[in-house]
Design a protein around this motif. Sequence first.
Motif, short mmCIF file in Angstrom:
data_model
loop_
_atom_site.label_atom_id
_atom_site.label_comp_id
_atom_site.label_asym_id
_atom_site.label_seq_id
_atom_site.Cartn_x
_atom_site.Cartn_y
_atom_site.Cartn_z
N VAL A 104 0.86 -1.18 0.00
CA VAL A 104 0.00 0.00 0.00
C VAL A 104 0.90 1.24 0.00
CG1 VAL A 104 -1.92 1.17 1.13
CG2 VAL A 104 -1.69 -1.32 1.35
N HIS A 105 0.88 1.97 -1.09
CA HIS A 105 1.76 3.13 -1.26
C HIS A 105 1.35 4.30 -0.38
CE1 HIS A 105 -1.02 5.65 -3.57
NE2 HIS A 105 -1.42 4.53 -4.17
N GLY A 106 2.21 5.30 -0.34
CA GLY A 106 1.98 6.47 0.49
C GLY A 106 1.56 7.69 -0.29
N LEU A 107 1.67 8.82 0.35
CA LEU A 107 1.25 10.11 -0.17
C LEU A 107 1.92 10.40 -1.51
CD1 LEU A 107 -0.50 12.52 0.77
CD2 LEU A 107 1.60 13.52 1.70
N GLY A 108 1.12 10.68 -2.51
CA GLY A 108 1.64 11.02 -3.83
C GLY A 108 2.22 9.86 -4.61
N GLY A 109 2.10 8.65 -4.09
CA GLY A 109 2.68 7.49 -4.77
C GLY A 109 1.67 6.73 -5.61
N ASP A 110 2.10 5.59 -6.07
CA ASP A 110 1.21 4.67 -6.76
C ASP A 110 1.75 3.26 -6.60
OD1 ASP A 110 3.00 3.95 -8.96
OD2 ASP A 110 2.47 5.83 -9.92
N GLY A 111 0.98 2.29 -7.03
CA GLY A 111 1.33 0.88 -6.83
C GLY A 111 2.52 0.40 -7.62
N ARG A 112 2.99 1.18 -8.56
CA ARG A 112 4.15 0.78 -9.35
C ARG A 112 5.41 1.53 -8.90
NH1 ARG A 112 5.91 -3.38 -12.53
NH2 ARG A 112 7.90 -2.69 -13.29
N HIS A 113 5.40 2.85 -9.05
CA HIS A 113 6.62 3.63 -8.85
C HIS A 113 7.10 3.69 -7.40
CE1 HIS A 113 5.10 5.05 -12.77
NE2 HIS A 113 6.37 4.88 -13.06
N THR A 114 6.19 3.56 -6.45
CA THR A 114 6.61 3.57 -5.05
C THR A 114 7.55 2.41 -4.74
OG1 THR A 114 4.60 4.68 -4.33
CG2 THR A 114 5.77 3.40 -2.66
N TRP A 115 7.34 1.28 -5.40
CA TRP A 115 8.08 0.05 -5.08
C TRP A 115 9.13 -0.29 -6.12
CZ3 TRP A 115 6.64 -0.33 -0.35
CH2 TRP A 115 5.34 0.02 0.02
N GLU A 116 9.42 0.64 -7.01
CA GLU A 116 10.37 0.44 -8.09
C GLU A 116 11.68 1.16 -7.77
OE1 GLU A 116 9.42 2.38 -11.93
OE2 GLU A 116 9.16 0.34 -12.62
N SER A 117 12.80 0.60 -8.20
CA SER A 117 14.09 1.25 -7.95
C SER A 117 14.17 2.55 -8.73
CB SER A 117 15.24 0.34 -8.35
OG SER A 117 15.27 0.20 -9.76
N LEU A 118 15.00 3.46 -8.27
CA LEU A 118 15.16 4.74 -8.93
C LEU A 118 16.22 4.70 -10.03
CD1 LEU A 118 14.95 7.13 -5.85
CD2 LEU A 118 13.16 6.56 -7.49
N ASP A 119 17.00 3.64 -10.07
CA ASP A 119 18.04 3.57 -11.09
C ASP A 119 17.45 2.99 -12.39
OD1 ASP A 119 17.84 0.83 -10.75
OD2 ASP A 119 19.68 0.66 -9.59
N ASP A 120 18.28 2.77 -13.34
CA ASP A 120 17.83 2.29 -14.65
C ASP A 120 17.38 0.84 -14.65
OD1 ASP A 120 18.21 4.73 -15.84
OD2 ASP A 120 20.26 4.28 -16.46
N SER A 121 17.66 0.09 -13.59
CA SER A 121 17.31 -1.33 -13.58
C SER A 121 15.80 -1.56 -13.50
CB SER A 121 17.99 -2.03 -12.40
OG SER A 121 17.38 -1.66 -11.18
#
Length: 151
Positions: free
Chosen positions: A49-66
Amino acid sequence: ALLLLVTINVLSILWPRIRPQSHSIASPPTLVSIANTENKDRRADVIFVHGLGGDGRHTWESLDDSKFYWPQALGEDLTDVGIWTVNYESAASHWLGYTMPIESRAMHLLQVLKDHDIGERRIVFIGHSLGGIVVKQMIQDASDLGIADYS
């Protein structure tokens, strides 16, 4: 007077970009199947369950290119566990979009989980920030309401 004039000019330039969204009602949360959710013999369900301003994909995805996506990786490691994410509107203010009060969001999420037969086996919630607060409210509501479907 000059500062006021500059401020008004800056606001007139930015206003189209920062004005409130025209949403009047927040949409209900959606439960997204990530891995192993069709397995009727699964031993548990994990719900992110994501937080403020998040979503179910990007909240749990790495920030790098992988683009490492933690829920998917967990589903690959735990093949007998259903992995889900929740998507819901979680804007920080009406200027950025719409959200609904935590109490309402929690009640909506309870119903969504019931509609997907979540609760017939163990549940593990992983909440980030506001997501943890929503989960806490949902568990409190499920306990307080005394409704068998939510127990």
